[in-house]
Design a protein around this motif. Structure first.
Motif, mmCIF file in Angstrom:
data_model
loop_
_atom_site.group_PDB
_atom_site.id
_atom_site.type_symbol
_atom_site.label_atom_id
_atom_site.label_comp_id
_atom_site.label_asym_id
_atom_site.label_seq_id
_atom_site.Cartn_x
_atom_site.Cartn_y
_atom_site.Cartn_z
ATOM 1 N N MET A 1 36.426 -0.631 -51.957
ATOM 2 C CA MET A 1 34.978 -0.968 -52.218
ATOM 3 C C MET A 1 35.018 -2.498 -52.442
ATOM 4 O O MET A 1 35.485 -2.925 -53.386
ATOM 5 C CB MET A 1 34.548 -0.323 -53.653
ATOM 6 C CG MET A 1 33.986 1.439 -53.620
ATOM 7 S SD MET A 1 33.417 1.744 -54.790
ATOM 8 C CE MET A 1 33.253 3.497 -54.477
ATOM 9 N N ALA A 2 34.214 -3.075 -51.188
ATOM 10 C CA ALA A 2 34.290 -4.405 -51.319
ATOM 11 C C ALA A 2 32.969 -4.969 -51.838
ATOM 12 O O ALA A 2 31.897 -4.526 -51.305
ATOM 13 C CB ALA A 2 34.421 -5.148 -50.027
ATOM 14 N N VAL B 1 36.995 3.527 -46.805
ATOM 15 C CA VAL B 1 36.436 2.222 -47.057
ATOM 16 C C VAL B 1 34.891 2.488 -47.162
ATOM 17 O O VAL B 1 34.177 2.876 -46.251
ATOM 18 C CB VAL B 1 36.563 1.472 -45.818
ATOM 19 C CG1 VAL B 1 36.082 -0.093 -46.041
ATOM 20 C CG2 VAL B 1 38.214 0.952 -45.610
ATOM 21 N N TRP B 2 34.320 2.054 -48.432
ATOM 22 C CA TRP B 2 33.013 2.266 -48.739
ATOM 23 C C TRP B 2 32.291 0.785 -48.441
ATOM 24 O O TRP B 2 32.656 -0.133 -48.980
ATOM 25 C CB TRP B 2 32.912 2.802 -50.135
ATOM 26 C CG TRP B 2 33.504 3.884 -50.823
ATOM 27 C CD1 TRP B 2 34.755 4.013 -50.759
ATOM 28 C CD2 TRP B 2 32.821 4.878 -51.044
ATOM 29 N NE1 TRP B 2 35.007 5.629 -51.289
ATOM 30 C CE2 TRP B 2 33.743 5.981 -51.453
ATOM 31 C CE3 TRP B 2 31.553 5.327 -51.309
ATOM 32 C CZ2 TRP B 2 33.507 7.343 -51.879
ATOM 33 C CZ3 TRP B 2 31.191 6.652 -51.666
ATOM 34 C CH2 TRP B 2 32.161 7.457 -51.964
ATOM 35 N N LEU B 3 31.164 1.054 -47.742
ATOM 36 C CA LEU B 3 30.527 -0.080 -47.740
ATOM 37 C C LEU B 3 29.170 -0.037 -48.361
ATOM 38 O O LEU B 3 28.333 0.839 -48.495
ATOM 39 C CB LEU B 3 29.848 -0.367 -46.034
ATOM 40 C CG LEU B 3 31.208 -0.547 -45.115
ATOM 41 C CD1 LEU B 3 30.641 -0.747 -43.736
ATOM 42 C CD2 LEU B 3 32.041 -1.683 -45.417
ATOM 43 N N GLU C 1 21.944 -1.184 -49.459
ATOM 44 C CA GLU C 1 21.219 -2.223 -50.144
ATOM 45 C C GLU C 1 20.956 -1.980 -51.632
ATOM 46 O O GLU C 1 20.369 -2.819 -52.568
ATOM 47 C CB GLU C 1 19.640 -2.151 -49.516
ATOM 48 C CG GLU C 1 19.023 -0.709 -49.890
ATOM 49 C CD GLU C 1 19.292 0.168 -48.737
ATOM 50 O OE1 GLU C 1 18.524 1.096 -48.466
ATOM 51 O OE2 GLU C 1 20.402 0.074 -48.057
ATOM 52 N N TYR C 2 21.403 -0.671 -52.373
ATOM 53 C CA TYR C 2 21.479 -0.525 -53.587
ATOM 54 C C TYR C 2 22.875 -1.209 -54.502
ATOM 55 O O TYR C 2 23.081 -0.842 -55.702
ATOM 56 C CB TYR C 2 21.435 0.766 -53.960
ATOM 57 C CG TYR C 2 20.107 1.462 -53.237
ATOM 58 C CD1 TYR C 2 18.790 1.237 -53.835
ATOM 59 C CD2 TYR C 2 19.992 1.939 -52.184
ATOM 60 C CE1 TYR C 2 17.587 1.804 -53.249
ATOM 61 C CE2 TYR C 2 18.797 2.693 -51.545
ATOM 62 C CZ TYR C 2 17.831 2.520 -52.182
ATOM 63 O OH TYR C 2 16.640 2.962 -51.608
ATOM 64 N N GLY C 3 23.612 -1.646 -53.595
ATOM 65 C CA GLY C 3 24.987 -2.006 -54.179
ATOM 66 C C GLY C 3 26.126 -0.839 -54.332
ATOM 67 O O GLY C 3 25.726 -0.025 -53.814
ATOM 68 N N LEU D 1 32.709 4.917 -44.820
ATOM 69 C CA LEU D 1 31.556 5.646 -45.411
ATOM 70 C C LEU D 1 30.371 4.522 -45.522
ATOM 71 O O LEU D 1 30.545 3.637 -46.477
ATOM 72 C CB LEU D 1 31.988 6.383 -46.842
ATOM 73 C CG LEU D 1 30.822 7.418 -46.945
ATOM 74 C CD1 LEU D 1 31.661 8.528 -47.793
ATOM 75 C CD2 LEU D 1 29.848 6.971 -47.752
ATOM 76 N N ALA D 2 29.050 4.763 -45.147
ATOM 77 C CA ALA D 2 28.236 3.770 -45.061
ATOM 78 C C ALA D 2 27.001 4.512 -45.283
ATOM 79 O O ALA D 2 26.278 5.394 -44.405
ATOM 80 C CB ALA D 2 28.036 3.158 -43.822
ATOM 81 N N PRO D 3 26.419 4.454 -46.685
ATOM 82 C CA PRO D 3 24.992 5.230 -47.044
ATOM 83 C C PRO D 3 23.778 4.128 -46.510
ATOM 84 O O PRO D 3 23.851 2.922 -46.604
ATOM 85 C CB PRO D 3 25.158 5.272 -48.456
ATOM 86 C CG PRO D 3 26.216 4.462 -48.920
ATOM 87 C CD PRO D 3 26.866 3.928 -47.712
#
Length: 431
Positions: A88-89, A60-62, A65-67, A129-131
């Motif tokens: 990807m939400a 699950v990709w969060l 701030e870059y979208g 996964l959160a960058p």
């Protein structure tokens, strides 16, 4: 509990090796499909890329701030070939807002919680996964679930996470979001080496450990933050980006034994302290310094000469923290050289402290960009930690009595009138 290396049973190693061998088959990636995630107050577009093989895991990709980035979609396609389904939400579309740090702060924790709950419904092993700043989104949703009594959590992979309430002013201590201390997770931090945050990894891990988290740390060598989508990516960063999917799956393998662990909220007290958030005050002018004084600085330059800040009392000293891979650092250096020339007959010195680069690399840089001030080596990050450097470049102006009077983070034109007036006034002061 902090774990830098996993301790797996022989059986688990065999299982993981089998998964790896199956995963490296070259298979055509599937097509993205779009669904809707319904929450009480919004309908959120959800893009799903099924695994090309039998689904072994879900990512699950969060969005940061870059979208949602095209480079992340490519990464998802590589993961698809390894048996990992990606979700990807698009929270920004649901907010009718462009991706920005301020828009990210408007994403409700309930949206993240709903997405996580849905991803776990069918029993497939799930990772988040959160960058960058999306790390805060992940913790918002996960801690909310814990507050509601849910003890099962997905694995978490944070890529160059920014978990500071705001970028500390030079010399100030970092303030982390309270969710970091409250979260009880299995979490891996993937941190780029060419970043001031690398020196804060142990500190970050300790904050996570306060909530009971099992923490894995991995340094990504010789790359900068955002390396996989930087327009100015260096060749080594491009190579690292091409292998990032494998790096992520290795992090997943290490976390597998910890996914079944019940993770109740153990440190709810951390959430009781309200964190005061103020707007970041970003200025390219020298600002009065309010941090600690009497900071040590004793380092060797490229020629092997030692420079000790205490020995320079009686002079005004500009201490600049920089790196050759930092474009703003390089951009401001000509004006620093001009500043040194302007005050060549005055009691003025510049000490440029390099962040952890090899002497050979700095010599090559200096051959292309000659400077008229010493470059000091801080390969172990001693000065970076002592002076609390969180952004590059960061600069301090020290008066004749050894007191830090001004500071700023970010590049500036050192020959602008306001700066010259402040430094000139310090030079005119009597000891």
């Amino acid at each position: 509990m902090m774990r830098i290396q996993s301790r797996l049973s022989n059986f688990m190693r065999i299982v993981l090796l089998g998964w790896l061998l199956l995963s490296i088959q070259s298979v055509q990636a599937g097509d993205w499909k779009t669904e809707s995630l319904q929450v009480t107050d919004a309908e959120i577009p959800l893009q799903i890329l099924p695994a090309s093989t039998a689904t072994r895991a879900r990512m699950v990709w969060l969005p940061s701030e870059y979208g949602i980035l095209s480079q992340e979609r490519v990464l998802a396609e590589h993961l698809s070939e390894m048996g990992v389904e990606s979700w990807m939400a698009d929270f920004y579309e649901a907010l009718f807002a462009a991706p920005t740090p301020s828009s990210l702060e408007q994403i409700p924790a309930t949206w993240i919680k709903t997405l996580i709950d849905k991803s776990l419904e069918d029993g497939v092993p799930v990772w988040i996964l959160a960058p960058n700043r999306a790390a805060k989104l992940a913790l918002d949703g996960l801690v909310l679930r814990s507050q509601e009594g849910v003890t099962s959590t997905p694995g978490v992979i944070l890529l160059n996470p920014n978990l500071y309430v705001q970028t500390p002013q030079p010399g100030e201590a970092a303030v982390y979001w309270s969710q970091v201390d409250a979260a009880n997770l299995s979490v891996t931090v993937l941190q780029s080496e060419l970043s001031p945050w690398r020196w804060r990894l142990t500190e970050l891990a300790q904050h996570f450990a306060n909530g009971g988290s099992d923490v894995f740390l991995q340094m990504l060598p010789k790359v900068r933050d955002r390396f996989y989508f930087r327009p100015d990516a260096m060749p080594i960063e491009q190579r690292a980006a091409s292998h990032l999917a494998q790096t992520i799956t290795r992090a997943m393998y290490l976390q597998l034994p910890y996914l079944s662990k019940a993770r109740p909220l153990l440190n709810s007290a951390a959430l009781e302290a309200k964190t005061e958030v103020q707007a970041d005050k970003k200025s390219l002018d020298l600002q009065p310094y309010k941090g600690r004084q009497s900071l040590a600085l004793s380092l060797f330059d490229l020629e092997g000469n030692q420079h000790d800040l205490k020995a320079l009392q009686g002079k005004v000293v500009l201490v600049n923290f920089w790196a050759s891979w930092c474009p703003p650092c390089v951009h401001e250096m000509p004006s620093m050289a001009d500043l040194k020339r302007r005050y060549r007959d005055a009691d003025f010195e510049i000490l440029a402290v390099n962040l952890g680069e090899e002497a050979e690399a700095i010599d090559q840089f200096r051959a292309q960009h000659p400077v008229n001030f010493p470059i000091l080596l801080d390969q172990d990050g001693i000065a970076v930690k002592e002076w609390r450097i969180f952004a590059y470049p960061s600069s301090y102006v020290v008066d004749k009595n050894g007191r830090i009077r001004y500071a700023l983070f970010g590049a500036t034109d050192w020959m602008q009138q306001d700066t010259l007036q402040k430094i000139g006034a310090l030079l005119d002061e009597k000891r």
